[in-house]
Design an enzyme around this catalytic site. Structure first.
Site, PDB file in Angstrom:
ATOM      1  N   LYS A  63      -9.938  11.685 -16.715  1.00  0.00           N
ATOM      2  CA  LYS A  63      -9.236  11.595 -18.094  1.00  0.00           C
ATOM      3  C   LYS A  63      -9.442  13.076 -18.482  1.00  0.00           C
ATOM      4  O   LYS A  63      -9.132  14.121 -17.945  1.00  0.00           O
ATOM      5  CB  LYS A  63      -9.836  10.684 -18.834  1.00  0.00           C
ATOM      6  CG  LYS A  63      -9.395   9.196 -18.569  1.00  0.00           C
ATOM      7  CD  LYS A  63      -9.750   8.016 -19.309  1.00  0.00           C
ATOM      8  CE  LYS A  63      -9.501   6.641 -18.644  1.00  0.00           C
ATOM      9  NZ  LYS A  63      -9.824   5.601 -19.273  1.00  0.00           N
ATOM     10  N   THR A 103     -15.098   7.910 -16.905  1.00  0.00           N
ATOM     11  CA  THR A 103     -14.368   8.269 -15.608  1.00  0.00           C
ATOM     12  C   THR A 103     -14.282   9.694 -15.328  1.00  0.00           C
ATOM     13  O   THR A 103     -14.850  10.538 -16.208  1.00  0.00           O
ATOM     14  CB  THR A 103     -12.771   7.993 -16.043  1.00  0.00           C
ATOM     15  OG1 THR A 103     -12.612   8.926 -17.168  1.00  0.00           O
ATOM     16  CG2 THR A 103     -12.538   6.350 -16.582  1.00  0.00           C
ATOM     17  N   ARG A 150      -9.442  10.740  -9.728  1.00  0.00           N
ATOM     18  CA  ARG A 150      -9.589   9.367 -10.301  1.00  0.00           C
ATOM     19  C   ARG A 150     -10.826   8.916  -9.741  1.00  0.00           C
ATOM     20  O   ARG A 150     -11.278   8.810  -8.560  1.00  0.00           O
ATOM     21  CB  ARG A 150      -8.577   8.417  -9.672  1.00  0.00           C
ATOM     22  CG  ARG A 150      -7.178   8.886  -9.863  1.00  0.00           C
ATOM     23  CD  ARG A 150      -6.264   7.466  -9.857  1.00  0.00           C
ATOM     24  NE  ARG A 150      -6.219   6.811 -11.123  1.00  0.00           N
ATOM     25  CZ  ARG A 150      -5.856   7.086 -12.180  1.00  0.00           C
ATOM     26  NH1 ARG A 150      -5.148   8.123 -12.442  1.00  0.00           N
ATOM     27  NH2 ARG A 150      -6.169   6.159 -13.239  1.00  0.00           N
ATOM     28  N   GLU A 191     -22.501   3.869   2.955  1.00  0.00           N
ATOM     29  CA  GLU A 191     -23.041   3.135   2.102  1.00  0.00           C
ATOM     30  C   GLU A 191     -24.555   3.201   2.339  1.00  0.00           C
ATOM     31  O   GLU A 191     -25.295   3.764   3.179  1.00  0.00           O
ATOM     32  CB  GLU A 191     -23.122   1.526   2.685  1.00  0.00           C
ATOM     33  CG  GLU A 191     -21.481   1.074   2.448  1.00  0.00           C
ATOM     34  CD  GLU A 191     -21.429  -0.408   2.686  1.00  0.00           C
ATOM     35  OE1 GLU A 191     -22.417  -1.262   2.485  1.00  0.00           O
ATOM     36  OE2 GLU A 191     -20.380  -0.901   3.101  1.00  0.00           O
ATOM     37  N   ASP A 212     -19.904   4.561 -22.971  1.00  0.00           N
ATOM     38  CA  ASP A 212     -18.791   4.741 -22.134  1.00  0.00           C
ATOM     39  C   ASP A 212     -18.228   5.775 -22.972  1.00  0.00           C
ATOM     40  O   ASP A 212     -17.109   5.516 -23.609  1.00  0.00           O
ATOM     41  CB  ASP A 212     -18.088   3.429 -22.070  1.00  0.00           C
ATOM     42  CG  ASP A 212     -16.951   3.316 -21.342  1.00  0.00           C
ATOM     43  OD1 ASP A 212     -16.636   4.567 -20.593  1.00  0.00           O
ATOM     44  OD2 ASP A 212     -16.094   2.232 -21.070  1.00  0.00           O
ATOM     45  N   TYR A 247     -17.747   6.095   6.619  1.00  0.00           N
ATOM     46  CA  TYR A 247     -18.549   5.046   5.754  1.00  0.00           C
ATOM     47  C   TYR A 247     -19.937   5.629   5.318  1.00  0.00           C
ATOM     48  O   TYR A 247     -20.402   6.174   6.391  1.00  0.00           O
ATOM     49  CB  TYR A 247     -18.828   3.878   6.768  1.00  0.00           C
ATOM     50  CG  TYR A 247     -17.998   2.568   5.759  1.00  0.00           C
ATOM     51  CD1 TYR A 247     -18.261   2.024   4.738  1.00  0.00           C
ATOM     52  CD2 TYR A 247     -16.734   1.985   6.397  1.00  0.00           C
ATOM     53  CE1 TYR A 247     -17.610   0.894   4.210  1.00  0.00           C
ATOM     54  CE2 TYR A 247     -16.016   0.985   5.737  1.00  0.00           C
ATOM     55  CZ  TYR A 247     -16.429   0.394   4.624  1.00  0.00           C
ATOM     56  OH  TYR A 247     -15.840  -0.732   3.777  1.00  0.00           O
TER      57      TYR A 247
HETATM   58  C1  LIG Z   1     -10.392   4.186 -18.962  1.00  0.00           C
HETATM   59  C2  LIG Z   1     -11.321   3.664 -19.262  1.00  0.00           C
HETATM   60  C3  LIG Z   1     -12.097   2.834 -18.418  1.00  0.00           C
HETATM   61  C4  LIG Z   1     -11.772   2.624 -17.055  1.00  0.00           C
HETATM   62  O1  LIG Z   1     -11.400   3.306 -16.295  1.00  0.00           O
HETATM   63  P1  LIG Z   1     -10.663   3.068 -14.803  1.00  0.00           P
HETATM   64  O2  LIG Z   1     -10.961   4.470 -14.061  1.00  0.00           O
HETATM   65  O3  LIG Z   1      -9.275   2.812 -15.093  1.00  0.00           O
HETATM   66  O4  LIG Z   1     -11.258   1.866 -14.180  1.00  0.00           O
HETATM   67  C5  LIG Z   1     -13.483   2.172 -18.911  1.00  0.00           C
HETATM   68  N1  LIG Z   1     -13.809   2.608 -19.969  1.00  0.00           N
HETATM   69  C6  LIG Z   1     -13.089   3.251 -20.862  1.00  0.00           C
HETATM   70  C7  LIG Z   1     -13.777   3.544 -22.433  1.00  0.00           C
HETATM   71  C8  LIG Z   1     -11.923   3.833 -20.490  1.00  0.00           C
HETATM   72  O5  LIG Z   1     -11.255   4.277 -21.574  1.00  0.00           O
END
Ligand SMILES: *Cc1c(COP(=O)(O)O)cnc(C)c1O
Length: 482
Positions: free
Chosen positions: A278, A275, A284, A71, A246, A69
């Protein structure tokens, strides 16, 4: 023996042994883990949000850092004994700052959505809560009277957010009503031009002027084009909004230098979220990059939004970010973008229709209405042929968000396997072959169905064989014997 042969042997024996250890407790999980590798190896993975992380990244997640942990923040934890987590988190954050040229990086978010929640609450803290506390002469919310707290709570819950709509390619967290972002904010959304499918900055600016959002979000999950973030920042500045980008989908293209100048969001956004799994090809997880001005707010992600960080995943983020700082990652990112061009050209030359007429990032959005199919039917027919995709809405989708009319395809995963121009052209050919050989089925009552479909005899098997041939030439984890 080369270094890479030696590494392959180590990787193989490490996984063989790990699976034996797992099997000694729950053999069905060891079996499923082997099966997942076999399935991933034998399918054409075109899901635009997926990739294959390196064995080093994957292995880093399987350690005792999971048991700790921690935090709090680096050097300032609510638990004892966090010195090694401090080391790991510092290295991950340093790699993130260096890789993206960001003044500040926060690597604790567990996912992309968590990163966005941290960003939302950092903006609310910075722009609503802090000035309110100053005005009331309070150090934190615990010092407020019940009445003042009610007033602040009301204000925090009544701010405006402008983001890209889901059917234009935005994400659930960009103000989609059923998502928390659409409930905690008074939201409005911008779309794309109904004719061209492209973002129209004048329309976004007009919406922003009228709506005056506190938060403006740029970024997408299913928009096949680049965004000019300098223009987005200009619009945000004009209306006094905080610009949040994002880049969950395209962080790998930013990291690899494919999106540079005004297409690189990091210098323009107040806060950039992403993220890590991707196109960035890590574990992840999520992370937030911020300008100095917001650093202190983002640093309070825990306890503001998050609980204990996943220390084992932060360690894996550090490894993945170190990989992304290698020159080979720039080559990879460029190939991801080049391959998307090849895939798009492969579709267009065979008469298929693409939303926006093409791509200039890592994904294409195929409109399947010209094949007489819904996205759901196309997705299922392709899966039968070993082609893994996901159905996706297209702008002004006639079939709604469940059945949809599109198929989203991305190049990051197969590029990791080594696919190039010829392979992606062949992938387009195979997809067109399946969709041309498939027709919509009928409902029990005899009407047209949006779900059932019928693929001509032999097409799926033939395409599966052709796909296997491509996949055999570019094996997944080639040195891993399992
Ligand atoms: C995939 C995605 C997310 C979410 O990611 P997670 O790891 O699945 O929570 C947020 N914003 C955009 C633009 C995404 O493509």
């Amino acid at each position: 023996m080369t270094d890479s042969d030696a590494l392959d042997r180590l990787t193989s024996s490490a996984y063989q042994q790990a699976l034996e250890v797992i099997a000694s407790v729950e053999p069905r999980i060891a079996d499923a883990t082997r099966q997942e590798l076999a399935d991933q190896r034998s399918s054409l993975k075109l899901i635009a949000s997926e990739n294959y992380a390196s064995p080093a990244v994957l292995m880093t997640m399987g350690t005792w850092f999971s048991d700790k942990y921690a935090e709090g923040t680096i050097g300032h934890r609510f638990y004892a004994g966090c010195q090694n987590v401090d080391t790991v988190e510092s290295i991950a954050a340093e790699h993130a700052r260096e890789l993206f040229g960001a003044p500040y990086a926060y690597v604790q978010p567990h996912s992309g959505i968590d990163a966005n929640l941290v960003a939302f609450w950092s903006i609310l803290a910075h722009r609503v809560e802090t000035p309110a506390l100053e005005k009331l002469g309070a150090k934190n919310v615990n010092e407020l009277s019940e009445a003042d707290w009610e007033t602040l709570r009301h204000e925090l819950g009544n701010q405006r957010l402008l983001g890209m709509s889901l059917d234009a390619g935005g994400h659930l967290t960009h103000g989609f009503r059923p998502n928390i972002s659409g409930k905690m904010f008074h939201q409005q959304q911008y779309g794309t031009d109904p004719e061209t499918g492209l973002l129209d900055y004048d329309v976004v600016a007009a919406k922003a002027r009228e709506f005056k959002p506190l938060v403006m979000i740029a970024g997408y999950s299913a928009y096949p084009r680049r965004v000019n973030f300098a223009k987005m920042r200009e619009i945000a500045d004009e209306v006094g909004a905080t610009l949040m980008v994002d880049m969950a989908h395209f962080a790998g293209l930013v990291a690899g230098g494919v999106f540079a100048g005004e297409e690189n969001p990091v210098p323009y956004a107040h806060l950039t979220t992403t993220t890590t799994h991707k196109s960035l090809r890590g574990p992840r997880g999520g992370l937030v990059l911020a300008q100095e001005e917001y650093a202190g707010d983002v640093d309070r992600g825990c306890p503001m939004v998050l609980g204990g960080p996943l220390s084992h995943v932060m360690a894996a983020k550090a490894v993945a970010l170190a990989e992304a700082r290698q020159p080979s990652f720039q080559t990879y990112a460029q190939r991801v973008a080049d391959n998307a061009q090849s895939l798009a050209a492969g579709f267009l030359s065979r008469g298929a229709r693409l939303v926006t007429g093409g791509t200039d990032n890592h994904l294409v959005l195929l409109d399947v209405t010209s094949f007489g199919l819904t996205g759901r039917q196309a997705e299922s027919a392709l899966l039968d042929a070993g082609v893994v995709t996901n159905r996706n809405s297209i702008p002004a989708d006639p079939n709604g968000a469940w059945y949809t009319s599109g198929i989203r395809l991305g190049t990051p995963a197969l590029t990791t396997r080594g696919f190039g121009h010829d392979e992606f052209d062949r992938v387009a050919e195979l997809i067109v072959e399946v969709l041309s050989g498939t027709e919509a089925g009928t409902t029990k009552a005899g009407g047209p169905s949006k779900a059932s479909y019928l693929t001509a005899d032999g097409v799926a098997a033939k395409v599966k064989d052709a796909a296997a041939e491509l996949l055999d030439k570019h094996p997944l984890y080639p040195g891993l014997e399992l």
